[in-house]
Design an enzyme around this catalytic site. Structure first.
Site, PDB file in Angstrom:
ATOM      1  CB  CYS A 170      -0.574  -0.001   0.931  1.00  0.00           C
ATOM      2  SG  CYS A 170      -2.763  -1.177   1.043  1.00  0.00           S
ATOM      3  CB  CYS A 200      -4.789   1.595   2.132  1.00  0.00           C
ATOM      4  SG  CYS A 200      -6.097   3.036   1.478  1.00  0.00           S
ATOM      5  CB  CYS A 204      -6.052  -3.354  -4.884  1.00  0.00           C
ATOM      6  SG  CYS A 204      -5.470  -1.966  -4.882  1.00  0.00           S
TER       7      CYS A 204
END
Ligand code: SF4
EC number: 1.8.4.10
Length: 243
Positions: free
Chosen positions: A131, A239, A213
């Site tokens: 991330c 994230c 994602c």
């Protein structure tokens, strides 16, 4: 060694940050009960071209509101290289039909280059690093030209977001952070989408309550909070963009 010119530049930056911070904190108090459109109109009036919206393309609610406040507003999307095709399709549809300028940010390295450097599936072994490389760093760079950015954070999404101010100070990036729908519930979002025919990610009608994602997102189960499907089975819940 720091030169006098550099020192002067740093002092100017610090002064600007202090001014923006005061502005953000005051607006956060004054706009706490204001409608989302009014909050975005304030941001558009105050920052003009130095204001943008970030969107994960889960839905285009904040982008839609921001376009009403400032037609042609910049909508920043982070393409990590790991998105579902549906998310990329939503981004393209937003770009095609809405009165906004979509700006796509990409990480410095492609997924293949990252795999070569760190080994495959870094998201499984070290999601914080993944991330940091694919989300936090590109956003940091992409927001350089703005003084304020808007997000779609909502207090009801998870305990970590319960204290989100409608306007606050982003100390890490030294920018004003606007969360116009912080006080909204999922029902408010659904009602706005229905009323205005706003584009949404098709995955939201396929069991996903929050879309990130592909390798780090699963469908949610009955009774789970909206973000339970993100990094499921791990202690990670954010994230790093909003830390
Ligand atoms: S959400 Fe997963 S795949 Fe996406 S950047 Fe973070 S760790 Fe990597």
């Amino acid at each position: 060694m720091t030169t006098p010119a550099q020192e002067a530049g740093e002092a100017q930056e610090a002064e600007k940050a202090a001014r923006l911070r005061e502005l953000a904190e005051r607006a956060g108090r004054e706009l706490e009960d204001a409608p989302a459109l009014e909050i975005l109109s304030w941001a558009a009036r105050t920052f003009g071209e130095r204001f943008c919206v970030t969107s994960s393309m889960e839905d285009a609610v904040v982008a839609h509101l921001a376009a009403r406040a400032r037609p042609g507003v910049d909508v920043v999307f982070l393409d990590t290289g790991y998105h579902f095709p549906e998310t990329i399709g939503t981004r393209d549809a937003v770009d095609a039909v809405m009165d906004v300028r979509v700006i796509t940010l990409t990480p410095r390295r492609t997924v293949a280059e990252q795999d070569a450097e760190h080994g495959p599936r870094l998201h499984d072994r070290n999601p914080d690093l993944c991330c940091a490389l694919r989300k936090v760093a590109p956003l940091e760079e992409g927001l350089t030209g703005y003084d304020a950015w808007a997000t779609g954070l909502r207090r009801d999404e998870s305990p970590t977001r319960a204290g989100t101010p409608v306007v606050g100070w982003d100390e890490r990036r030294r920018k004003v952070k606007v969360s116009p729908i912080a006080r909204w519930t999922q029902d408010d979002v659904d009602a706005y989408v229905a009323e205005h025919g706003v584009l949404t990610n098709p995955l939201l009608t396929d069991g996903y309550a929050s879309v990130g994602c592909a390798p780090c997102t699963r469908r949610v189960l009955e009774g789970e909070d909206a973000r339970a499907g993100r990094w499921a089975g791990r202690t990670k819940t954010e994230c790093g963009l909003h830390g």
